[in-house]
Every structure is written in C-alpha cells, then in structure tokens.
Design a protein around this motif. Structure first.
Motif, PDB file in Angstrom:
ATOM      1  N   LEU A 122      52.698  60.202  87.843  1.00 59.03           N
ATOM      2  CA  LEU A 122      53.516  60.871  86.824  1.00 59.03           C
ATOM      3  C   LEU A 122      54.078  62.210  87.276  1.00 59.03           C
ATOM      4  O   LEU A 122      55.173  62.581  86.894  1.00 59.03           O
ATOM      5  N   LEU A 123      53.324  62.946  88.155  1.00 57.70           N
ATOM      6  CA  LEU A 123      53.765  64.296  88.470  1.00 57.70           C
ATOM      7  C   LEU A 123      55.031  64.318  89.307  1.00 57.70           C
ATOM      8  O   LEU A 123      55.869  65.198  89.133  1.00 57.70           O
ATOM      9  N   LEU A 126      57.769  63.697  86.985  1.00 59.29           N
ATOM     10  CA  LEU A 126      57.963  64.902  86.169  1.00 59.29           C
ATOM     11  C   LEU A 126      58.737  65.958  86.946  1.00 59.29           C
ATOM     12  O   LEU A 126      59.655  66.586  86.409  1.00 59.29           O
ATOM     13  N   ALA A 127      58.364  66.144  88.230  1.00 62.44           N
ATOM     14  CA  ALA A 127      59.050  67.151  89.034  1.00 62.44           C
ATOM     15  C   ALA A 127      60.532  66.800  89.186  1.00 62.44           C
ATOM     16  O   ALA A 127      61.400  67.668  89.094  1.00 62.44           O
ATOM     17  N   ILE A 128      60.799  65.508  89.396  1.00 56.46           N
ATOM     18  CA  ILE A 128      62.195  65.088  89.573  1.00 56.46           C
ATOM     19  C   ILE A 128      62.983  65.321  88.289  1.00 56.46           C
ATOM     20  O   ILE A 128      64.089  65.873  88.306  1.00 56.46           O
ATOM     21  N   ALA A 130      62.249  67.384  85.942  1.00 51.56           N
ATOM     22  CA  ALA A 130      62.349  68.822  85.703  1.00 51.56           C
ATOM     23  C   ALA A 130      63.535  69.401  86.467  1.00 51.56           C
ATOM     24  O   ALA A 130      64.240  70.282  85.983  1.00 51.56           O
ATOM     25  N   ALA A 131      63.768  68.862  87.671  1.00 49.42           N
ATOM     26  CA  ALA A 131      64.842  69.397  88.484  1.00 49.42           C
ATOM     27  C   ALA A 131      66.206  68.839  88.076  1.00 49.42           C
ATOM     28  O   ALA A 131      67.178  69.572  87.966  1.00 49.42           O
ATOM     29  N   MET A 132      66.265  67.545  87.811  1.00 48.63           N
ATOM     30  CA  MET A 132      67.567  66.922  87.574  1.00 48.63           C
ATOM     31  C   MET A 132      67.998  66.960  86.122  1.00 48.63           C
ATOM     32  O   MET A 132      69.175  66.777  85.812  1.00 48.63           O
ATOM     33  N   ALA A 211      56.454  57.096  78.857  1.00 44.67           N
ATOM     34  CA  ALA A 211      55.707  58.354  78.929  1.00 44.67           C
ATOM     35  C   ALA A 211      56.657  59.542  79.026  1.00 44.67           C
ATOM     36  O   ALA A 211      56.498  60.542  78.315  1.00 44.67           O
ATOM     37  N   LEU A 215      57.279  62.521  76.205  1.00 44.34           N
ATOM     38  CA  LEU A 215      57.156  63.957  76.453  1.00 44.34           C
ATOM     39  C   LEU A 215      58.451  64.694  76.116  1.00 44.34           C
ATOM     40  O   LEU A 215      58.492  65.915  76.107  1.00 44.34           O
ATOM     41  N   GLY A 216      59.526  63.926  75.835  1.00 44.76           N
ATOM     42  CA  GLY A 216      60.812  64.557  75.556  1.00 44.76           C
ATOM     43  C   GLY A 216      61.591  64.803  76.832  1.00 44.76           C
ATOM     44  O   GLY A 216      62.601  65.498  76.826  1.00 44.76           O
ATOM     45  N   LEU A 217      61.106  64.256  77.954  1.00 43.58           N
ATOM     46  CA  LEU A 217      61.749  64.519  79.235  1.00 43.58           C
ATOM     47  C   LEU A 217      62.467  63.287  79.772  1.00 43.58           C
ATOM     48  O   LEU A 217      62.902  63.253  80.906  1.00 43.58           O
TER      49      LEU A 217
END
Lengths: 277, 307
Positions: A122-123, A126-128, A130-132, A211, A215-217
């Motif tokens: 998941l991380l 999440l990082a991708i 968060a960036a894109m 997921a 999380l709204g992402l």
C-alpha cells in the motif's frame, strides 16, 4: 485430463467464474440494470433503509445504493483490468530483459526491484498517488506500478530457468535468434504462471483501488466507486450502518470471485500444486 | 554467523538509500510547483520563497538527495511543513501506537493462523479443514477497512461491548488488532496447512511413526520444526501487509499512529513528513525481514554456517 476440464471439476472455481461473469455483465449493462441514475440525489430520502423502493437503501444524499453498486462494478473492473495490464506488460518486458541480459544489467535491475519491494504493501501506491494526485487514472497507474516488481521477478525467474533447459539450448545451437527463442520457447512457458498471477493480482488490484478510494486518495466523487461508497457511509455508520456495509459486500464478492478463479487456475495448470497454499 | 549478520546488515543500507531516492523522485516528478501546491494559490510571494529555500528546491535533485541522506544519517528528518515541528518528534509521538497495533495483530495472526493451519493439516478434508479453508478465502477477500466498520457495527453499536475508536486501554486495542490480523490469519493458516502437509509426507515422519513415536511428538519435534521456515518467511512478508493495513485500520478506528499521520501528511501535501513516515515504515520492514533471515540460522543450523 486437460487443464480446462480440471478447472471445471473445481466447484469453487466455477462459482468464482460465474460471479465474474455477473460482475462483467453488471458493468457492461449498468445503464439498463440500474433502477435509478447513480448520481440522482433525493435529500428527503437520505439514509433510507433497504425496502421496496430502494432495495439496498439510499446513502447520505439519498442516492440509490443498488444503482451505485452496479455502476461501481465498472470502476472496479476497469481499474483492475488496466492496472493488471500495466503490471503484466512492464513486468514481462523488464523481467525478460533482466533474465536474458544477465550480468550487471540484471544485477542493477534486481536491486531496483528489491527497493520497490521494500515498500510495505500500500505504501508505494500511496506515495505515487501523493505525488501524482488522485483520480481514476492515477489510481490505475499506482495500482499497476505496485504490481510491476513482483511480475518482473516472476518472469525473470522463469526466463533464467528456461534459458538453461536443454530444448532452449538445442534451439539456440540450431541457430535460433533471440526473438524466435522468446516467442517459441520461452514466452509460452512463462504465460501460464502469469495468467494465474494476473487473476490473483486482479483481486488485489480491486482491494487496493477500494482502499485508496476509501482513504479519499483514489477515485473521486461523484463517481460511484465501492471504496468511496464505504468511506461516505462511514460518516453515518452509527445511524445508518447499511450505507457503508453494503458496498463493502460488493468488494468482498468481487475479490472472492477472482481469488477463487485464481486458485482454480493454479490447481488446473499445475496439478502438483493442488491443495497447497 | 557474525559475518552473515554483518553482510545482511550492509545489504540493507543500499535498499534504504533506494527507498529514500524513490520517494523523493516521486515527489519531484510532481506536475506543477510543489510549493504552490503545498501552500495553496493564495500564498504570499514571501512565504513561497521561504519554503522554497527551506526545502532547497532551487538545488538540483541529486544535491538535495545527498543532503537529505546526510541529514537523515545524523538523525535529522527536517521540519514538518504544517506543524513546523521536527519530523522526528512527530514520528516519535506516533510510532509507539503503530508498533502496539501491528505487534498485537502479528501475535494474533501468527497464533490463530498457525493453530488453524496445523489443525487443517492434521485432519485434512475434515469439516474443520473445509470451514477453515473457506474462512481463509473470505479473510483474504474482505477489504480491511470494511471489516473494521462491520466489527464496529456489531461489537460497538449492537452489542455495546467495545469502544468505537480511539486509543488508551486494552479494550480500544481489541477491534483494531483483530481487524488488522484477519487477512494475515487467512494467509498464515493456508501457508501453514500446506507446509505441514508437505512435511507430514516426508520419509523421516513415516520413519518416526513406524518407530512408534507419539503423534504429538511427531508434530512438535518433526513436522512443525521443519514447516516453520516457510511460515517464518511468510510472517516477515506479512509484516509489510500489516504496516500497509495499519494505515487503513488506524484511519477506521482513529488510532493515533504513523499510518494516520501519513494519510494526514498526504492530504496536507506535507512531503517532508511523508518522506519521514515512509522511511520509518520501510526501515521497520527491512529490519523485520533481516531478523527473519537471521532466525533461519537458529531453526536450521545449516543455513547460518553457509553465510
């Protein structure tokens, strides 16, 4: 007995296949199957409990949950299939290169893969994201990229093993060029393992999309995504539990279906593995 | 054994350097100006310039990377943009809660998973085996955040036995830990079943039985001991699943841990904090798998000596 016959003898796998067909149909025929427009709001009927008018109830904005679950299958399957394709295509190319090239290129690529695998589940996605940024497309990319390291490792492993087999050595001795070797001797032997992995990955891709959206992402409103629906329902969990729990059931059924078919395919393609893991 | 430990430790360093590199690169590839995104469009020119300077954004990527690694090596992870506190203290505030949650979940998962798996393998194709296998299929298919919500509805709303969320007491820990453990219970029981079944087919197990060794002794002394290596590998990998799952579980149960901090950091576009949090997770994951590798040597003396 052929692999297909063995697959059909596995009752659970056949149930899984039937569920996938239902999902695919609901995605394809959503506008005809859904009783209401999935974005139509009716605020006086908000949080309506399941009943004659709204079979599965209505959400915080009075939108029909059944219609949204039906439309949600589109998002789940589309994000799932596309991310599987991303992971397979990239993993196939990278794994073949690493397996065939060997030497320093292989070493460098494998270290890179190890780094990506060092991200707990998941991380990396999440990082991708968060960036894109969020949205259906970026979610698909994030889920797909998450699958690349595993596919690459799998393909490289099979290519390495196959490269050493006698028949590949013989073909090479007879003067077969690399592309022909790949097409005729290597890829056909890599594909069955990949089909199994792709099916099980599809299950995980649906979970991951849900997921991220939860999380709204991930997929953004007002698109009907199952994960997003659970997230909206969470705010009214204590007054109207059905709003969050019903869409979650849809996620579970979809994931279960792909897991069942994946297990069935694995047992059918490699009978020695039957019953293990 | 010592050389094995040292070599494995040295191998972990480039992996962590790579993790930092990947995280910084993803943030760097961000379309548009990171600072404007962080501060919003109405930020004053002064504030933008200050943040750019603070982040060192005018320097080339590699320089920033090396500087960051240098600072991390000295224990400085920078200051979070939102709270303007050292990232180290934000992480220090939250990691114990995550550790508590994941360790509780891992213990639950390992205990329940191994027990169920062994029972399934000892009585294959029994009613218990069928139920356990079906249960594990469901366990693997339930989205963890949804499982959490369902447990809240049942145990907090209907039965009123356990709190809805938050932290502080053992009662607060139960639902999040069970939620987080469930997929791993499923995975571990499946793996244990397969591993024990494999070992029970070995010649030495048949020999032991033929000698008249009791069934419990066969299981404990021969089967479990040898089945433990694949199970341990899986436990190491599951710890990664648990950390990812912790992000979701903490969000569902308002558990004040690293995962929730990370999600907040993403929403606030606080990349400094995000980098720090990802680094801690990756470090934990690498260390756990290192420990797993090292413990192989304890279970099977042949492995350590080769190193």
């Amino acid at each position: 007995m052929t692999a297909w016959k063995r697959f059909l003898h596995n009752r659970l796998a056949v149930v899984g296949l039937a569920l996938i067909l239902v999902l695919a149909l609901s995605a394809a025929l959503a506008p005809w199957l859904a009783p209401y427009d999935p974005t139509r709001q009716s605020l006086i009927e908000k949080r309506a409990t399941p009943g004659a008018k709204y079979w599965l109830g209505a959400d915080e904005f009075g939108r029909d949950i059944l219609s949204r679950v039906i439309y949600g299958s589109r998002v789940a399957l589309l994000v799932g299939v596309l991310s599987v394709l991303i992971a397979l295509a990239a993993g196939l190319v990278l794994g073949t290169i690493a397996g065939f090239a060997g030497g320093w290129l292989d070493a460098v690529m494998m270290r890179g893969i190890e780094i990506l695998l060092a991200f707990p589940y998941l991380l990396l996605a999440l990082a991708i994201v968060a960036a894109m940024g969020t949205g259906a497309l970026n979610t698909t990319i994030a889920v797909g990229v998450w699958g690349i390291p595993t596919v690459t490792r799998m393909v490289r492993g099979s290519v390495l093993a196959l490269r050493e087999t006698e028949y590949v050595g013989a073909a090479r001795a007879l003067g077969a060029a690399t592309p022909a070797l790949l097409r005729r001797h290597i890829l056909p032997n890599v594909i069955p393992g990949l089909v199994v992995y792709a099916t099980l990955f599809m299950a995980n891709a649906i979970l991951l999309e849900a997921a991220l959206s939860f999380l709204g992402l991930g997929v953004q409103p007002p698109t009907a995504s199952w994960g997003l629906m659970v997230s909206t329902g969470r705010d009214v969990l204590l007054v109207a539990p059905h709003v969050a729990t019903v869409p979650g059931l849809a996620i579970m059924v979809a994931v279960l279906a792909f897991n069942l078919v994946g297990d069935g395919l694995r047992d059918a393609l490699d009978p020695r593995m039957r019953g293990s893991v | 054994m010592l050389t094995f430990v040292v070599r494995r430790l040295l191998l972990a360093v480039p992996v962590l350097l790579g993790v930092v590199f990947v995280v910084m690169l993803t943030v760097d590839l961000l379309p548009g100006d990171a600072v404007t995104l962080m501060l919003g469009e109405h930020a004053t020119k002064d504030a933008v310039a200050k943040l750019r300077d603070h982040l060192g954004l005018d320097k080339p990527f590699l320089v920033r990377y090396l500087e960051y690694v240098g600072r991390v090596a000295r224990g400085d992870l920078g200051r979070s943009i939102q709270q303007n506190r050292p990232v180290v203290s934000e992480l220090a505030d939250t990691w114990p809660a995550t550790l508590q949650l994941t360790v509780a979940a891992l213990v639950l998962a390992a205990g329940a998973g191994i027990l169920a798996g062994v029972a399934s393998a000892v009585w294959p194709n029994s009613v218990f085996d069928a139920l356990a296998r079906l249960g594990s299929l469901f366990g693997l298919s339930m989205p963890i955040f949804w499982t959490g919500l369902v447990l809240i509805v049942v145990f907090s709303l209907w039965l009123n036995w356990l709190p809805v969320g938050g932290a502080g007491s053992l009662a607060h820990l139960i639902l999040p830990a069970v939620t987080l453990a469930l997929p791993s219970v499923a995975m571990i029981s499946r793996m244990t079943r397969a591993a024990v079944l494999d070992v029970l087919r070995e010649d030495y197990v048949r020999t032991a039985r033929a000698k008249g060794v009791g069934e419990l002794w066969v299981l404990g002394r021969h089967a479990l001991r040898n089945a433990f290596i694949p199970i341990l590998t899986l436990l190491g990998l599951q710890s990664g699943q648990l950390m990812g799952g912790a992000v979701l579980t903490e969000t569902v149960f308002a558990w004040p841990g690293l995962g929730r901090l990370m999600v907040k950091a993403i929403f606030a576009r606080d990349y400094i904090l995000l980098q720090g949090a990802v680094l801690v997770f990756a470090l934990a994951f690498v260390v756990i798998n290192l420990l797993v590798d090292l413990s192989y040597g304890l279970l099977d003396p042949r492995i350590g000596r080769q190193g």
